[in-house]
Design a protein around this motif. Structure first.
Motif, PDB file in Angstrom:
ATOM      1  N   GLN A  63      18.931   3.853  13.319  1.00  0.00           N
ATOM      2  CA  GLN A  63      17.555   4.284  13.584  1.00  0.00           C
ATOM      3  C   GLN A  63      16.578   3.851  12.491  1.00  0.00           C
ATOM      4  O   GLN A  63      15.367   3.794  12.726  1.00  0.00           O
ATOM      5  N   ALA A  64      17.077   3.531  11.315  1.00  0.00           N
ATOM      6  CA  ALA A  64      16.199   3.270  10.166  1.00  0.00           C
ATOM      7  C   ALA A  64      15.215   2.133  10.438  1.00  0.00           C
ATOM      8  O   ALA A  64      14.008   2.272  10.211  1.00  0.00           O
ATOM      9  N   GLU A  65      15.718   1.015  10.914  1.00  0.00           N
ATOM     10  CA  GLU A  65      14.858  -0.162  11.094  1.00  0.00           C
ATOM     11  C   GLU A  65      13.765   0.049  12.134  1.00  0.00           C
ATOM     12  O   GLU A  65      12.578  -0.181  11.848  1.00  0.00           O
ATOM     13  N   PRO A  66      14.086   0.498  13.364  1.00  0.00           N
ATOM     14  CA  PRO A  66      12.996   0.682  14.337  1.00  0.00           C
ATOM     15  C   PRO A  66      12.014   1.785  13.951  1.00  0.00           C
ATOM     16  O   PRO A  66      10.808   1.650  14.188  1.00  0.00           O
ATOM     17  N   VAL A  67      12.502   2.859  13.341  1.00  0.00           N
ATOM     18  CA  VAL A  67      11.602   3.941  12.947  1.00  0.00           C
ATOM     19  C   VAL A  67      10.680   3.493  11.802  1.00  0.00           C
ATOM     20  O   VAL A  67       9.499   3.844  11.768  1.00  0.00           O
ATOM     21  N   ALA A  68      11.205   2.675  10.901  1.00  0.00           N
ATOM     22  CA  ALA A  68      10.410   2.194   9.768  1.00  0.00           C
ATOM     23  C   ALA A  68       9.245   1.314  10.203  1.00  0.00           C
ATOM     24  O   ALA A  68       8.285   1.133   9.442  1.00  0.00           O
ATOM     25  N   LYS A  69       9.307   0.771  11.412  1.00  0.00           N
ATOM     26  CA  LYS A  69       8.197  -0.054  11.898  1.00  0.00           C
ATOM     27  C   LYS A  69       6.960   0.779  12.193  1.00  0.00           C
ATOM     28  O   LYS A  69       5.853   0.237  12.304  1.00  0.00           O
ATOM     29  N   VAL A  70       7.138   2.104  12.328  1.00  0.00           N
ATOM     30  CA  VAL A  70       6.015   2.991  12.649  1.00  0.00           C
ATOM     31  C   VAL A  70       5.666   3.913  11.485  1.00  0.00           C
ATOM     32  O   VAL A  70       4.495   4.056  11.127  1.00  0.00           O
ATOM     33  N   VAL A  71       6.664   4.552  10.895  1.00  0.00           N
ATOM     34  CA  VAL A  71       6.388   5.607   9.917  1.00  0.00           C
ATOM     35  C   VAL A  71       6.133   5.040   8.527  1.00  0.00           C
ATOM     36  O   VAL A  71       6.522   3.917   8.206  1.00  0.00           O
ATOM     37  N   ASP A  72       5.505   5.872   7.692  1.00  0.00           N
ATOM     38  CA  ASP A  72       5.249   5.509   6.302  1.00  0.00           C
ATOM     39  C   ASP A  72       6.329   6.058   5.376  1.00  0.00           C
ATOM     40  O   ASP A  72       6.576   5.509   4.298  1.00  0.00           O
ATOM     41  N   ILE A  73       6.969   7.152   5.792  1.00  0.00           N
ATOM     42  CA  ILE A  73       8.040   7.780   5.018  1.00  0.00           C
ATOM     43  C   ILE A  73       9.208   8.061   5.948  1.00  0.00           C
ATOM     44  O   ILE A  73       9.018   8.653   7.021  1.00  0.00           O
ATOM     45  N   LEU A  74      10.395   7.658   5.552  1.00  0.00           N
ATOM     46  CA  LEU A  74      11.612   8.024   6.278  1.00  0.00           C
ATOM     47  C   LEU A  74      12.183   9.287   5.648  1.00  0.00           C
ATOM     48  O   LEU A  74      12.367   9.348   4.434  1.00  0.00           O
ATOM     49  N   GLN A  75      12.463  10.280   6.467  1.00  0.00           N
ATOM     50  CA  GLN A  75      13.007  11.539   5.964  1.00  0.00           C
ATOM     51  C   GLN A  75      14.498  11.632   6.284  1.00  0.00           C
ATOM     52  O   GLN A  75      14.906  11.395   7.420  1.00  0.00           O
ATOM     53  N   ILE A  76      15.283  11.975   5.272  1.00  0.00           N
ATOM     54  CA  ILE A  76      16.719  12.161   5.437  1.00  0.00           C
ATOM     55  C   ILE A  76      17.000  13.659   5.493  1.00  0.00           C
ATOM     56  O   ILE A  76      16.698  14.387   4.545  1.00  0.00           O
ATOM     57  N   PRO A  77      17.581  14.158   6.598  1.00  0.00           N
ATOM     58  CA  PRO A  77      17.852  15.594   6.724  1.00  0.00           C
ATOM     59  C   PRO A  77      18.820  16.094   5.657  1.00  0.00           C
ATOM     60  O   PRO A  77      19.668  15.340   5.160  1.00  0.00           O
ATOM     61  N   ALA A  78      18.701  17.380   5.342  1.00  0.00           N
ATOM     62  CA  ALA A  78      19.513  17.965   4.273  1.00  0.00           C
ATOM     63  C   ALA A  78      21.011  17.804   4.519  1.00  0.00           C
ATOM     64  O   ALA A  78      21.772  17.439   3.623  1.00  0.00           O
ATOM     65  N   PHE A  79      21.441  18.068   5.750  1.00  0.00           N
ATOM     66  CA  PHE A  79      22.867  17.975   6.057  1.00  0.00           C
ATOM     67  C   PHE A  79      23.414  16.568   5.834  1.00  0.00           C
ATOM     68  O   PHE A  79      24.622  16.382   5.659  1.00  0.00           O
ATOM     69  N   LEU A  80      22.527  15.567   5.858  1.00  0.00           N
ATOM     70  CA  LEU A  80      22.962  14.166   5.810  1.00  0.00           C
ATOM     71  C   LEU A  80      22.641  13.480   4.490  1.00  0.00           C
ATOM     72  O   LEU A  80      22.786  12.271   4.373  1.00  0.00           O
ATOM     73  N   CYS A  81      22.245  14.239   3.480  1.00  0.00           N
ATOM     74  CA  CYS A  81      21.744  13.611   2.253  1.00  0.00           C
ATOM     75  C   CYS A  81      22.818  12.870   1.473  1.00  0.00           C
ATOM     76  O   CYS A  81      22.504  12.080   0.589  1.00  0.00           O
ATOM     77  N   ARG A  82      24.103  13.114   1.769  1.00  0.00           N
ATOM     78  CA  ARG A  82      25.180  12.388   1.083  1.00  0.00           C
ATOM     79  C   ARG A  82      25.774  11.277   1.940  1.00  0.00           C
ATOM     80  O   ARG A  82      26.745  10.636   1.531  1.00  0.00           O
ATOM     81  N   GLN A  83      25.186  11.025   3.112  1.00  0.00           N
ATOM     82  CA  GLN A  83      25.684   9.987   4.006  1.00  0.00           C
ATOM     83  C   GLN A  83      25.276   8.614   3.460  1.00  0.00           C
ATOM     84  O   GLN A  83      24.145   8.161   3.661  1.00  0.00           O
ATOM     85  N   THR A  84      26.172   7.951   2.800  1.00  0.00           N
ATOM     86  CA  THR A  84      25.854   6.713   2.079  1.00  0.00           C
ATOM     87  C   THR A  84      25.254   5.654   2.994  1.00  0.00           C
ATOM     88  O   THR A  84      24.234   5.029   2.648  1.00  0.00           O
TER      89      THR A  84
END
Length: 264
Positions: A91-112
């Protein structure tokens, strides 16, 4: 984008999950009016998908395609920067085409892999500290982003698990994470959440948002995260801890007064 330093704190705010284009545009427009009046930099936030809901039957959002369309409309017509969360690396690449900040949810903050994918977009990455992590453990999360080429990082405190269905906020964690050298965000609404508190959905204590937000501004956070909704009691997601849109201006006015007193 630049957040922090000696600037007025930034507000990151909007409904928890996207319910309709109408609600998204209404909240973005009104919050922009309020923040312009008070001189607060503003980033609009809402989620096209809430992938970590309590129950499989819980409302999740409008989906990525429709969600990104609405976020682009908010950007273009309201004239604000926008952010949303991602849950999977693709999801990172397509979402980055629109948003200014990508947010990483708390539960996933260690997902390398998720962190690396977000870093490679070149966008600002805001990582929420997991409910089960000590603040100094976030240094390793920051290191993963740095090593993947990310230069624009934010770290967010959202409360720490304390027993069952409850969070507490240690304000010294904000100071600890400031030592990393990046802007620190305080999530004032998820910090009063009671995950799973209603059995098949989360509960919360909206009345405590003001007090935690005041404390965080006094400590010196660079940004505040708040979920805001026109009618939180009837919202489809996280209603018990969201701020009512009509109450936001009064709350932010108090927070600006505290900021100005601290930063004379």
């Amino acid at each position: 984008m630049y957040i922090g330093g000696h600037n007025m704190f930034t507000l990151i705010a909007g409904p928890c999950a996207m319910e309709s284009e109408e609600i998204c545009m209404q909240t973005a427009t009104e919050i922009k009016r309020i923040t312009d009046k008070l001189g607060i930099p503003y980033v609009y936030k809402t989620s096209f998908d809430k992938a970590n809901r309590t129950s499989i039957s819980s409302y999740r959002g409008l989906g990525m395609e429709e969600g990104l369309r609405i976020l682009q409309k908010v950007k273009d017509e309201v004239g604000v920067k926008v952010t949303t969360d991602i849950h999977e690396s693709w999801q990172a690449e397509p979402v980055a085409k629109v948003v200014d900040i990508l947010q990483i949810p708390a539960f996933l903050c260690r997902q390398t892999d998720l962190l690396v994918a977000a870093a490679k977009t070149g966008k600002t990455v805001n990582v929420k500290k997991a409910q089960f992590l000590a603040p100094w453990d976030m240094k390793n999360v920051v290191g993963k982003l740095e090593d993947s080429g990310c230069k624009d990082i934010m770290v967010c405190e959202r409360g720490t698990t304390f027993g069952y269905n409850n969070f507490v906020v240690d304000m010294t964690s904000l100071v600890e994470m400031k030592s990393f050298g990046y802007p620190v965000v305080f999530d004032a609404t998820h910090s009063v959440q009671k995950p799973g508190g209603k059995g098949t959905s989360s509960d919360g204590n909206r009345e405590f948002v003001e007090y935690l937000a005041k404390a965080a501004i006094a400590v010196g956070v660079d940004a505040l995260f708040m979920e805001v909704h026109p009618d939180p009691d009837n919202a489809k997601c996280d209603g018990p801890n969201m701020v009512k849109l009509s109450d936001l201006e009064g709350l932010l006015t108090k927070l600006v007064d505290i900021y100005n007193a601290i930063n004379k």
